[in-house]
Design a protein around this motif. Structure first.
Motif, mmCIF file in Angstrom:
data_model
loop_
_atom_site.group_PDB
_atom_site.id
_atom_site.type_symbol
_atom_site.label_atom_id
_atom_site.label_comp_id
_atom_site.label_asym_id
_atom_site.label_seq_id
_atom_site.Cartn_x
_atom_site.Cartn_y
_atom_site.Cartn_z
ATOM 1 N N PRO A 92 23.308 98.719 17.488
ATOM 2 C CA PRO A 92 24.277 98.358 17.655
ATOM 3 C C PRO A 92 24.333 96.867 17.788
ATOM 4 C CG PRO A 92 22.179 99.159 18.938
ATOM 5 C CD PRO A 92 21.230 99.598 17.866
ATOM 6 N N LEU A 94 25.410 94.478 19.205
ATOM 7 C CA LEU A 94 25.275 92.868 20.461
ATOM 8 C C LEU A 94 23.587 93.633 21.138
ATOM 9 C CD1 LEU A 94 28.377 93.259 22.771
ATOM 10 C CD2 LEU A 94 27.712 91.561 20.625
ATOM 11 N N VAL A 95 23.099 92.872 20.802
ATOM 12 C CA VAL A 95 21.714 92.534 21.962
ATOM 13 C C VAL A 95 21.732 92.757 23.003
ATOM 14 C CG1 VAL A 95 19.007 91.689 21.247
ATOM 15 C CG2 VAL A 95 19.853 92.074 20.042
ATOM 16 N N GLU A 96 21.839 94.297 23.694
ATOM 17 C CA GLU A 96 21.368 94.080 25.326
ATOM 18 C C GLU A 96 19.530 93.711 25.285
ATOM 19 O OE1 GLU A 96 23.310 96.282 26.865
ATOM 20 O OE2 GLU A 96 25.153 96.843 25.922
ATOM 21 N N HIS A 97 19.259 93.398 26.722
ATOM 22 C CA HIS A 97 18.056 93.658 27.264
ATOM 23 C C HIS A 97 16.783 92.972 25.880
ATOM 24 C CE1 HIS A 97 19.486 95.484 30.416
ATOM 25 N NE2 HIS A 97 19.920 96.812 29.453
ATOM 26 N N SER A 98 17.269 91.555 25.847
ATOM 27 C CA SER A 98 16.184 91.085 24.165
ATOM 28 C C SER A 98 15.108 90.434 25.509
ATOM 29 C CB SER A 98 16.578 89.864 23.664
ATOM 30 O OG SER A 98 17.293 88.598 25.240
ATOM 31 N N ASP A 101 15.233 88.120 27.957
ATOM 32 C CA ASP A 101 15.479 88.292 29.035
ATOM 33 C C ASP A 101 14.821 89.190 29.846
ATOM 34 O OD1 ASP A 101 17.955 86.879 28.236
ATOM 35 O OD2 ASP A 101 18.497 88.427 27.396
ATOM 36 N N PRO A 129 15.610 93.205 20.801
ATOM 37 C CA PRO A 129 15.569 94.251 22.233
ATOM 38 C C PRO A 129 14.052 94.970 21.810
ATOM 39 C CG PRO A 129 17.520 95.792 20.595
ATOM 40 C CD PRO A 129 16.696 93.801 19.980
ATOM 41 N N ASN A 183 18.582 102.670 23.629
ATOM 42 C CA ASN A 183 19.415 104.041 25.068
ATOM 43 C C ASN A 183 17.913 103.640 25.811
ATOM 44 O OD1 ASN A 183 21.645 103.846 24.122
ATOM 45 N ND2 ASN A 183 21.760 105.770 23.775
ATOM 46 N N GLN A 186 15.887 99.242 29.630
ATOM 47 C CA GLN A 186 15.851 97.612 29.922
ATOM 48 C C GLN A 186 15.574 97.496 28.446
ATOM 49 O OE1 GLN A 186 13.221 97.275 33.280
ATOM 50 N NE2 GLN A 186 14.303 95.255 33.217
ATOM 51 N N GLY A 187 15.952 98.076 27.476
ATOM 52 C CA GLY A 187 16.185 97.963 25.614
ATOM 53 C C GLY A 187 14.025 98.419 25.898
ATOM 54 N N LYS A 189 11.537 97.227 27.573
ATOM 55 C CA LYS A 189 10.285 96.875 27.987
ATOM 56 C C LYS A 189 9.409 97.770 27.641
ATOM 57 C CE LYS A 189 9.997 94.243 31.911
ATOM 58 N NZ LYS A 189 10.277 93.184 33.036
#
Length: 304
Positions: A92, A94-98, A101, A129, A183, A186-187, A189
């Motif tokens: 990916p 873009l880093v989502e749910h780093s 965060d 992530p 996927n 929350q990445g 978590k």
């Protein structure tokens, strides 16, 4: 125990730019010659499947191809891995749910303690992530124990196949595996939190997993499977759904309808009520265990 023992990967080195991925978790040392990793024969009509349980990293001294394995693979028309090794992978952009965060301050403080202990860069970990951070922590332990993907079972089998001109196929792509990890809710978590919670026991658990694999200890492997089932989403998506997809392909694809195939997948995929072995039995395959199992005399630790 969220070492991703049912996945395929190689040296996982998180960098800010890209990660090199090829096969996920562990295959290792021959502890005793009389105990063997799980090897089954599944037969139905003109179709014969040898099912070999692996772990995806190993030591320099590891010899995974024992006599029963070599006899089976010599009879086979192709080697089938979870995913073919090599090939391009897109991560990916873009880093989502780093990590910074999704974790609470208390959880970040726990991660900071681990980073200090391992001398991993905490700012780098927090920028990733959660699934990548979890794998970075696990990879640190593998490296400290001198276990590496290039010595793993999949690489040994692939090298054997190349030397003997045996075709190599994959049940899924490496890109599929990366997407599955990326996927998670929350990445990933929950994957990271379980890694943090079990950190004090990680070395013990990895060694016990490897020993249980090398001994073909079904009871221990099933116990590890139940630990993974505590995370329902992870258990369903990473184990059960993939087992069903693989069996569906093996049973219905014209590619495998006739002949003999040697199938090497993570050992946890071969144990339990919804394992590849159990699902094939439901499809009318006659199942025979070829390997000899022994108790590994170790146990997993998950709580104080």
């Amino acid at each position: 125990m969220l070492v991703v023992s049912q996945f395929t990967w190689s040296a996982f080195k998180p960098q800010k730019s890209i990660l090199t991925f090829s096969t996920l978790l562990i295959s290792l040392l021959s502890f005793v010659a009389s105990a063997e990793p799980l090897l089954y024969k599944a037969q139905k009509g003109s179709q014969t499947l040898y099912l070999f349980g692996t772990v995806h990293v190993g030591s320099r001294s590891q010899q995974a191809i024992n006599q029963p394995v070599e006899m089976a693979i010599k009879q086979s028309d192709a080697l089938i891995l979870e995913a073919e090794l090599g090939g391009n992978i897109n991560f990916p952009s873009l880093v989502e749910h780093s990590v910074r965060d999704v974790l609470t301050n208390n959880e970040l403080a726990q991660l900071n303690e681990i980073a200090s202990e391992t001398q991993l860069n905490i700012d780098m970990l927090k920028s990733l992530p959660s699934w990548q951070a979890a794998l970075a922590l696990q990879q640190h332990v593998f490296t400290a124990l001198d276990f590496h993907a290039e010595f793993g079972v999949e690489h040994q089998l692939s090298n054997w196949a190349q030397t003997h001109a045996l075709p190599v196929k994959g049940l899924e792509s490496l890109q599929f595996q990366i997407d599955l990890l990326a996927n998670q809710p929350q990445g990933g978590k929950q994957m990271l939190l379980q890694t943090i919670e079990e950190w004090p026991y990680t070395e013990n658990n990895i060694l016990c997993l490897i020993k249980s694999w090398s001994h073909g200890d079904v009871a221990n492997l099933e116990a590890m499977l139940h630990i993974d089932s505590d995370n329902d989403d992870f258990y369903q998506r990473f184990l059960i759904d993939r087992n069903k997809s693989w069996v569906r392909s093996l049973v219905t694809s014209s590619e495998y309808q006739k002949g003999t195939y040697f199938i090497a997948v993570g050992a946890l995929h071969l144990v339990g009520q919804e394992s590849v072995v159990a699902l094939l039995k439901q499809q009318g395959f006659i199942i025979e265990q070829i390997s000899h199992s022994k108790s590994a005399h170790c146990s997993m630790k998950t709580h104080v």
